[in-house]
Design an enzyme around this catalytic site. Sequence first.
Site, PDB file in Angstrom:
ATOM      1  N   ARG A  16       0.811  -1.218   0.000  1.00 31.55           N
ATOM      2  CA  ARG A  16       0.000   0.000   0.000  1.00 31.55           C
ATOM      3  C   ARG A  16       0.842   1.265   0.000  1.00 31.55           C
ATOM      4  O   ARG A  16       0.398   2.324  -0.392  1.00 31.55           O
ATOM      5  CB  ARG A  16      -0.904   0.040   1.232  1.00 31.55           C
ATOM      6  CG  ARG A  16      -1.862  -1.121   1.331  1.00 31.55           C
ATOM      7  CD  ARG A  16      -2.498  -1.158   2.689  1.00 31.55           C
ATOM      8  NE  ARG A  16      -1.456  -1.412   3.692  1.00 31.55           N
ATOM      9  CZ  ARG A  16      -1.634  -1.326   5.002  1.00 31.55           C
ATOM     10  NH1 ARG A  16      -2.798  -0.966   5.480  1.00 31.55           N
ATOM     11  NH2 ARG A  16      -0.653  -1.597   5.829  1.00 31.55           N
ATOM     12  N   GLN A  39       1.991  25.521  17.957  1.00 25.86           N
ATOM     13  CA  GLN A  39       1.456  26.082  16.717  1.00 25.86           C
ATOM     14  C   GLN A  39       2.019  25.260  15.568  1.00 25.86           C
ATOM     15  O   GLN A  39       3.195  24.900  15.578  1.00 25.86           O
ATOM     16  CB  GLN A  39       1.914  27.543  16.614  1.00 25.86           C
ATOM     17  CG  GLN A  39       1.385  28.330  15.468  1.00 25.86           C
ATOM     18  CD  GLN A  39       1.796  29.805  15.589  1.00 25.86           C
ATOM     19  OE1 GLN A  39       1.499  30.460  16.561  1.00 25.86           O
ATOM     20  NE2 GLN A  39       2.492  30.286  14.586  1.00 25.86           N
ATOM     21  N   ARG A  52      12.785  32.006   2.023  1.00 26.81           N
ATOM     22  CA  ARG A  52      11.999  32.409   3.188  1.00 26.81           C
ATOM     23  C   ARG A  52      12.944  32.390   4.380  1.00 26.81           C
ATOM     24  O   ARG A  52      13.512  31.366   4.712  1.00 26.81           O
ATOM     25  CB  ARG A  52      10.823  31.467   3.411  1.00 26.81           C
ATOM     26  CG  ARG A  52       9.772  31.565   2.313  1.00 26.81           C
ATOM     27  CD  ARG A  52       8.573  30.671   2.641  1.00 26.81           C
ATOM     28  NE  ARG A  52       7.561  30.765   1.617  1.00 26.81           N
ATOM     29  CZ  ARG A  52       6.509  31.574   1.673  1.00 26.81           C
ATOM     30  NH1 ARG A  52       6.328  32.365   2.711  1.00 26.81           N
ATOM     31  NH2 ARG A  52       5.628  31.585   0.688  1.00 26.81           N
ATOM     32  N   HIS A  55      14.719  33.662   9.958  1.00 24.14           N
ATOM     33  CA  HIS A  55      13.895  34.185  11.033  1.00 24.14           C
ATOM     34  C   HIS A  55      14.262  33.575  12.382  1.00 24.14           C
ATOM     35  O   HIS A  55      14.747  32.454  12.453  1.00 24.14           O
ATOM     36  CB  HIS A  55      12.416  33.888  10.767  1.00 24.14           C
ATOM     37  CG  HIS A  55      11.942  34.390   9.450  1.00 24.14           C
ATOM     38  ND1 HIS A  55      11.066  33.682   8.662  1.00 24.14           N
ATOM     39  CD2 HIS A  55      12.209  35.527   8.771  1.00 24.14           C
ATOM     40  CE1 HIS A  55      10.811  34.371   7.556  1.00 24.14           C
ATOM     41  NE2 HIS A  55      11.502  35.491   7.601  1.00 24.14           N
ATOM     42  N   LYS A  65      11.732  24.439  16.103  1.00 25.45           N
ATOM     43  CA  LYS A  65      10.920  24.133  14.921  1.00 25.45           C
ATOM     44  C   LYS A  65      11.230  22.708  14.492  1.00 25.45           C
ATOM     45  O   LYS A  65      12.362  22.244  14.621  1.00 25.45           O
ATOM     46  CB  LYS A  65      11.276  25.066  13.755  1.00 25.45           C
ATOM     47  CG  LYS A  65      10.976  26.522  13.996  1.00 25.45           C
ATOM     48  CD  LYS A  65      11.399  27.375  12.799  1.00 25.45           C
ATOM     49  CE  LYS A  65      11.112  28.837  13.030  1.00 25.45           C
ATOM     50  NZ  LYS A  65      11.523  29.654  11.868  1.00 25.45           N
ATOM     51  N   TYR A 125       5.639  22.823   9.458  1.00 24.08           N
ATOM     52  CA  TYR A 125       6.507  22.826  10.636  1.00 24.08           C
ATOM     53  C   TYR A 125       5.792  23.288  11.897  1.00 24.08           C
ATOM     54  O   TYR A 125       5.293  24.388  11.973  1.00 24.08           O
ATOM     55  CB  TYR A 125       7.751  23.683  10.396  1.00 24.08           C
ATOM     56  CG  TYR A 125       7.502  25.116  10.020  1.00 24.08           C
ATOM     57  CD1 TYR A 125       7.678  26.145  10.952  1.00 24.08           C
ATOM     58  CD2 TYR A 125       7.111  25.461   8.730  1.00 24.08           C
ATOM     59  CE1 TYR A 125       7.461  27.474  10.591  1.00 24.08           C
ATOM     60  CE2 TYR A 125       6.902  26.773   8.376  1.00 24.08           C
ATOM     61  CZ  TYR A 125       7.075  27.772   9.307  1.00 24.08           C
ATOM     62  OH  TYR A 125       6.849  29.083   8.960  1.00 24.08           O
ATOM     63  N   LYS A 160      10.104  42.174   3.740  1.00 20.78           N
ATOM     64  CA  LYS A 160      10.567  42.046   5.124  1.00 20.78           C
ATOM     65  C   LYS A 160      11.923  41.330   5.176  1.00 20.78           C
ATOM     66  O   LYS A 160      12.841  41.779   5.844  1.00 20.78           O
ATOM     67  CB  LYS A 160       9.520  41.275   5.928  1.00 20.78           C
ATOM     68  CG  LYS A 160       9.844  41.098   7.381  1.00 20.78           C
ATOM     69  CD  LYS A 160       8.737  40.206   7.947  1.00 20.78           C
ATOM     70  CE  LYS A 160       8.539  40.268   9.378  1.00 20.78           C
ATOM     71  NZ  LYS A 160       7.446  39.442   9.838  1.00 20.78           N
ATOM     72  N   ASP A 161      12.029  40.207   4.463  1.00 22.65           N
ATOM     73  CA  ASP A 161      13.282  39.445   4.483  1.00 22.65           C
ATOM     74  C   ASP A 161      14.412  40.211   3.794  1.00 22.65           C
ATOM     75  O   ASP A 161      15.575  40.077   4.183  1.00 22.65           O
ATOM     76  CB  ASP A 161      13.097  38.073   3.848  1.00 22.65           C
ATOM     77  CG  ASP A 161      12.283  37.147   4.737  1.00 22.65           C
ATOM     78  OD1 ASP A 161      12.108  37.440   5.938  1.00 22.65           O
ATOM     79  OD2 ASP A 161      11.819  36.091   4.230  1.00 22.65           O
TER      80      ASP A 161
END
Length: 167
Positions: A16, A39, A52, A55, A65, A125, A160-161
Amino acid sequence: MKGAVLIDPELRGDDRGFFTRMMCRKEFAEHGLITDFVQHNMSFSRNRGTIRGLHFQRGIHAEAKLMRCTKGKIIDIIVDLREESPTYLQYEKFLLSDENHRLLYVPPGFAHGFQTLTDNVEVFYPVSAMYAPDVEGGLRYDDPRIGISWPLEVSDLSEKDASWPLL
């Protein structure tokens, strides 16, 4: 880098497909990893070459994370921001993809970001702290003091980045 863990899940397969546990509280705790994720985030990046990050959150909002690329392929980058660490301001790269099923545990005290290596990438994540915009920080992806060698030319980057200050 001390505290960061690349996890290769044990795939148990049959005709499967396969089954695997992506996170086990007991096993994480036995290895001193954070087990409470408050979260769960997901990002979608349309174009190959998108960056991305990088941060992080400060103080009590510093977060662990557990990174996983669920569709496509990324180079995941962590930068050690722990001033007492022998690897302070050094970075490390990891290939995460929907094919290798790897997870990267990023501990508190690291900046984190990634670049997409394919189009239409999804990354999932969980994080251990709620997002707190007043203590959010970032590093420029092209900061010469860190010297990250990104695999592709940058196709997309948020304002922003792009505006994080150099070290």
